[in-house]
Design an enzyme around this catalytic site. Structure first.
Site, PDB file in Angstrom:
ATOM      1  N   CYS A  58      37.909  34.205  17.711  1.00  0.00           N
ATOM      2  CA  CYS A  58      38.815  33.052  17.801  1.00  0.00           C
ATOM      3  C   CYS A  58      40.200  33.279  17.204  1.00  0.00           C
ATOM      4  O   CYS A  58      41.206  33.283  17.906  1.00  0.00           O
ATOM      5  CB  CYS A  58      38.178  31.843  17.120  1.00  0.00           C
ATOM      6  N   HIS A  74      42.968  26.973  13.574  1.00  0.00           N
ATOM      7  CA  HIS A  74      42.237  28.157  13.120  1.00  0.00           C
ATOM      8  C   HIS A  74      43.150  29.353  12.835  1.00  0.00           C
ATOM      9  O   HIS A  74      42.803  30.500  13.119  1.00  0.00           O
ATOM     10  CB  HIS A  74      41.162  28.557  14.141  1.00  0.00           C
TER      11      HIS A  74
END
Length: 480
Positions: free
Chosen positions: A101, A158
């Site tokens: 990610c 993130h």
């Protein structure tokens, strides 16, 4: 066990299971007719006058290469994304910037290899991370904002945690979403039990299904009266674990209870090792497709559909229940199944519909492309690693010729044209012995025929290029 370790175990096991299961399923059932069957090879349209476009960049989370019906899924129906592909260009050989990610997101926001900044060495960033994208580092949003764009991010960030890192510190005017890598879709709890839904840098309470909440926010943003072009990064967490489709409230409540109880079991609850199914995954992806359809309908109602460039992609390959045939590997690996992702581009004002491109492209290329289309230059102090595709997409130029580079701990890959240099990490692919390999992806997209003995000079050349690029990047900590 950390998320990184947990994800690595799952990625390796998914790759192994997928290889066995898919090998046994070579007699693939006939796929339903989709827009892909009507596509023609990509060709740039004649030059047309158009204003600087709005940019809607939609990022799915852990969506596999063949999880859309237009990419070959025999059981997942994605009519809205299939329609989007039919209205623009579907890329068959598009890649994420990394295999997990946060490194891929860093590569999109900076246009550079993740290994150029310290935060990119965490694969992925965990809740205790003290690094992120430095607010002084140029980003896609900060550069577009300097050139007159309104900028917003809705969904998963993130790329660092409060108080030091945030989208609003890195060029986005507005942020509504989560900071961590995953959250329970209803309670919004992260793996460490913290509530993780924010508006700006302030917590925002909403206990409805997360994908629905993001869809509403994105539709609202698009429907506003904007007096300048805008960039909207719409980052869904779907279909990342936990495996919860809308309506799975009992399972969500069970996970919430585990997370709140704490301890090792609570920390790993979001990884959902005892949950999920192929059918749940199907429902999640089909729900994502419906949400994207709702957002695209809002765009059409706004009257700006023609002048909005839409990009849809995924941050890496799929996980346990993903369908990626015929590719090998999964999230966390640099095999094709870990980094090749579905990618669709639509811009009615400039790009003709119903086309397919087989050119290799990867995440940082979209940063360079969007900046050029918006008439914005990167900072000389932070040169891009991505290559603009604007000439190819808009002016009829040949696709850029260059090498695509990836690295993760113990694993390396580089693609040039149809050839891929690859070295597996021994702990992820023990049968491959961690040796240098060469694959002809045109003939063998499953990466099982090692051509290194037949093309030793090419193998040596690609290996040398990989090592030259790697030497420019930050080294991984020696303890890793």
């Amino acid at each position: 066990m950390s998320r990184r370790a947990f994800g690595g175990v799952l990625g390796a096991s998914a790759a192994a299971v997928g290889a066995v299961g898919l090998s046994a399923a070579q007699a693939t059932p006939k796929l339903p007719q989709s827009p892909a069957a009507q596509e023609r090879p990509f060709r740039a349209a004649p030059a047309r006058n158009s204003p600087r476009p709005n940019i809607l960049f939609v990022l799915a989370d852990d969506l596999g290469w063949a999880d859309l019906s237009s990419y070959g899924s025999p059981h997942i129906k994605t009519p809205h994304l299939d329609r989007l592909a039919g209205q623009g260009v579907r890329f068959t050989d598009a890649y994420s910037g990394s295999a997990t990610c946060s490194p891929t997101r860093i590569s999109l926001y900076t246009g550079r290899y993740p290994g150029r900044i310290k935060a990119g060495l965490d694969e992925p960033l965990e809740e205790e991370a003290t690094v992120g994208i430095d607010p002084t580092h140029p980003t896609l949003a900060s550069l577009l904002r300097e050139s007159g764009y309104a900028t917003a991010m809705i969904g998963k960030w993130h790329c660092g945690f409060l108080p030091d890192y945030s989208p609003t510190r890195s060029g986005w005017d507005e942020f509504f979403g989560n900071f961590s890598g995953s959250l329970e879709y209803y309670s919004k709890l992260s793996s460490v039990g913290e509530y993780d839904l924010y508006e700006g840098d302030v917590q925002h309470k909403d206990l409805r299904y997360y994908t629905t909440v993001l869809t509403e926010r994105a539709s609202e943003y698009i429907g506003r009266r904007h007096d300048r072009p805008w960039l909207l990064n719409l980052n869904f967490t779907t279909p990342h674990w936990p495996w919860l489709a809308e309506g799975d409230v009992e399972e969500a409540a069970r996970l919430e209870k585990l997370i709140k109880a704490g301890g090792p079991e609570g920390r790993m609850a979001l990884g959902h090792p005892d949950g999920g199914s192929i059918d749940t995954y199907r429902r999640m992806v089909e729900g994502l497709d419906q949400s994207i359809g709702t957002v695209l309908a809002a765009l059409k109602r706004s009257g700006r559909e023609r002048d909005t460039l839409v990009v849809f992609s995924s941050d890496n390959g799929g996980e346990r229940f993903s369908y990626s045939w015929p590719l090998s590997g999964a999230k966390s690996t640099l095999q094709e199944g870990g980094i090749r992702v579905p990618t669709i581009v639509r811009w009615p004002a400039r790009i003709d519909p119903g086309q397919v491109s087989h050119e290799p492209v990867f995440t940082p290329d979209w940063t360079a492309t969007l900046l050029e289309i918006a008439g914005t230059r990167p900072k000389a102090s932070h040169p891009l690693d991505g290559t603009s595709l604007a000439g190819y997409l808009l002016r009829g130029e040949d696709a850029p010729t260059r090498d695509l580079f990836w690295r993760v701990r113990g694993e390396r890959a580089l693609r040039r044209g149809q050839w891929k240099y690859y070295r597996a990490a021994k702990d992820k692919a023990p049968l491959r012995d961690g040796k240098d390999q060469l694959h002809d992806l045109k003939q063998d997209s499953r990466e099982w025929a090692d051509r290194s003995a037949h093309e030793p000079a090419l193998l040596a050349e690609l290996k040398a290029v990989w090592e030259r690029i790697d030497a420019e990047l930050l080294p991984y900590p020696s303890s890793e």
